[in-house]
Design an enzyme around this catalytic site. Structure first.
Site, PDB file in Angstrom:
ATOM      1  N   ASN A 108      70.679  52.931 -23.996  1.00 18.68           N
ATOM      2  CA  ASN A 108      70.986  51.531 -23.703  1.00 18.68           C
ATOM      3  C   ASN A 108      70.494  50.704 -24.889  1.00 18.68           C
ATOM      4  O   ASN A 108      69.313  50.380 -24.986  1.00 18.68           O
ATOM      5  CB  ASN A 108      70.296  51.110 -22.402  1.00 18.68           C
TER       6      ASN A 108
ATOM      7  N   ARG B 137      75.451  52.759 -22.485  1.00 18.20           N
ATOM      8  CA  ARG B 137      75.786  51.482 -21.861  1.00 18.20           C
ATOM      9  C   ARG B 137      76.596  50.665 -22.867  1.00 18.20           C
ATOM     10  O   ARG B 137      76.176  50.452 -24.002  1.00 18.20           O
ATOM     11  CB  ARG B 137      74.522  50.707 -21.498  1.00 18.20           C
TER      12      ARG B 137
ATOM     13  N   HIS C 288      76.329  43.074 -15.715  1.00 17.83           N
ATOM     14  CA  HIS C 288      75.343  43.717 -14.829  1.00 17.83           C
ATOM     15  C   HIS C 288      76.030  44.602 -13.792  1.00 17.83           C
ATOM     16  O   HIS C 288      75.468  44.887 -12.726  1.00 17.83           O
ATOM     17  CB  HIS C 288      74.474  42.681 -14.085  1.00 17.83           C
TER      18      HIS C 288
ATOM     19  N   ARG D  22      69.254  31.271 -21.503  1.00 15.04           N
ATOM     20  CA  ARG D  22      70.657  30.859 -21.408  1.00 15.04           C
ATOM     21  C   ARG D  22      70.812  29.744 -20.386  1.00 15.04           C
ATOM     22  O   ARG D  22      70.167  29.740 -19.342  1.00 15.04           O
ATOM     23  CB  ARG D  22      71.546  32.045 -20.997  1.00 15.04           C
TER      24      ARG D  22
ATOM     25  N   GLU E 223      69.556  51.089 -13.796  1.00 12.40           N
ATOM     26  CA  GLU E 223      70.833  51.123 -14.497  1.00 12.40           C
ATOM     27  C   GLU E 223      71.037  52.435 -15.246  1.00 12.40           C
ATOM     28  O   GLU E 223      72.153  52.955 -15.317  1.00 12.40           O
ATOM     29  CB  GLU E 223      70.927  49.934 -15.454  1.00 12.40           C
TER      30      GLU E 223
END
Length: 386
Positions: free
Chosen positions: A7, A76, A165, A226, A369
């Site tokens: 990842n 990923r 996600h 963000r 994940e």
């Protein structure tokens, strides 16, 4: 069977080695403080150097001599566009498509491609599989993923809501289905992945029907740096009236906004401490973070026929009892959510944090994940597994 999951982020490389089709975790780590440009940031490692470090760790642990000893490597990849609906074995054509998709995710896909290039060059016969953040959300109906802009911008330039996600939201849905002894196709929930990046997802009968992130991971909830949702005229105002360049406006909204922009603190633990000590801007930031989440999750509740549960996950969702409490207390009493305050304070792994009288159950479920990526890699290879 040895499955290495990579990842690659902008400044880090997470890795996990799984053994066997039952995905037993053998080794896990994170190499951070990486750079894309060592001349600009001397002393920092590149992603290629980090891959060599991963290789050395695998060797020292006795699992393999080099990366090529792995049976498959799963990557990923943030943006799969509309081209990739599931985990996909990587070949030259796939790499070419991923390169084209860099224009949709210029901050993410080029980084995700670095390990793919490295391994393809060194071990051209090693099987690699791409697993996409966006694939899970391709089940959204057109009225949920389209923007109200001229049609040609969608048809010719692929401007639409993609969502991200996806591996986390899918993993949470699978975990809830297992706990409730239901098939994935029968479970409906709202998943809240809350970390430095944050998104909510409405999952109906095992499929994503809406999600808060959009064309990019900037849209939706307030995040660490963000802005989340804001008037689209704001960046135009920054450019026209305040003299920002497009790149400067982009940087401001992605890296200098959110919690950091509101109070100078991007880490939720530090923000909660600051708010408790009377830091007014931190209090406002916390209020805004939870209120935005209430509004977005509430909008999903308004359109879903069934909701088996709300689920908190991610670094904040799993670890901040205060955020969970404020979010749940912030919902209208008409939703009938009754929090179990003691259970919420004593979360350890998978935990139910509402009472028996609550009309909607609320769970905390840790995300994984990398495990989800490994499992999707196995599914992609099923025809090739004896």
């Amino acid at each position: 069977m040895k499955i290495l999951v990579l990842n690659a982020g902008s400044s880090s490389l997470k890795y996990s080695l799984y053994i066997g089709t039952d995905t037993h975790l053998a080794l896990h780590g994170n190499i951070d403080n990486l750079t894309e440009d060592p001349q600009e940031e001397p002393g920092k490692k590149t992603h290629e150097e980090a891959l060599l470090e991963v290789e050395a760790k695998l060797k020292s642990a006795g699992y393999c001599e080099h990366l090529g000893d792995c049976d498959v490597i799963g990557h990923r990849v943030v943006q799969g566009g509309e081209a990739f609906h599931e985990a996909t074995i990587i070949n030259d054509e796939v790499i070419e498509t991923l390169e084209e998709l860099c224009q949709l995710a210029p901050l993410h896909n080029p980084i995700n491609l670095i390990p793919i290039y490295h391994i393809t060059e060194r071990f051209p016969n090693l099987t690699q599989v791409a697993v996409f953040d966006t694939s899970f959300h391709l089940t959204m109906p057109d009225y949920a993923y389209r923007y109200a802009i001229p049609n040609e911008l969608y048809h010719e330039h692929h401007i639409r809501r993609y969502g991200f996600h996806g591996t986390s939201h899918l993993h949470i849905a699978k975990q809830l289905a297992e706990m409730l002894e239901m098939d994935l196709e029968g479970v409906s929930l709202i998943s809240m992945h809350l970390g430095n990046g944050a998104s909510a997802c409405a999952i109906e009968y095992g499929e994503s029907i809406d999600t808060s992130m959009g064309f990019t991971p900037l849209e939706g909830l307030i995040m660490g740096t963000r802005s989340g949702n804001c008037d689209p005229a704001i960046p135009l105002y920054l450019i026209r009236e305040l003299g920002y360049t497009a790149d400067e406006a982009d940087y401001l909204l992605n890296h200098e906004s959110g919690l950091k922009g509101l109070c100078g603190i991007s880490d939720m633990r530090s923000l909660v401490d600051a708010a408790a000590s009377g830091h007014h801007e931190a209090e406002v930031a916390l209020d805004m973070f939870t209120y935005r989440l209430n509004k977005i999750v509430g909008s999903y509740l308004a359109v879903m026929d069934e909701v088996d549960a709300l689920v908190f996950t991610g670094g904040i969702g799993e670890n901040s009892a205060l955020v969970r409490e404020r979010v749940l207390d912030g919902f209208s009493t008409r939703f009938g959510i009754e929090i179990d305050y003691a259970a919420n304070e004593d979360v350890d792994g998978i935990s139910l944090i509402t009472t028996e009288n609550s009309e909607i159950a609320v769970w905390v479920i840790p995300t994984d994940e990398e495990l989800e990526i490994a499992q999707q890699v196995i599914e992609a290879l099923v025809p090739d597994i004896d």
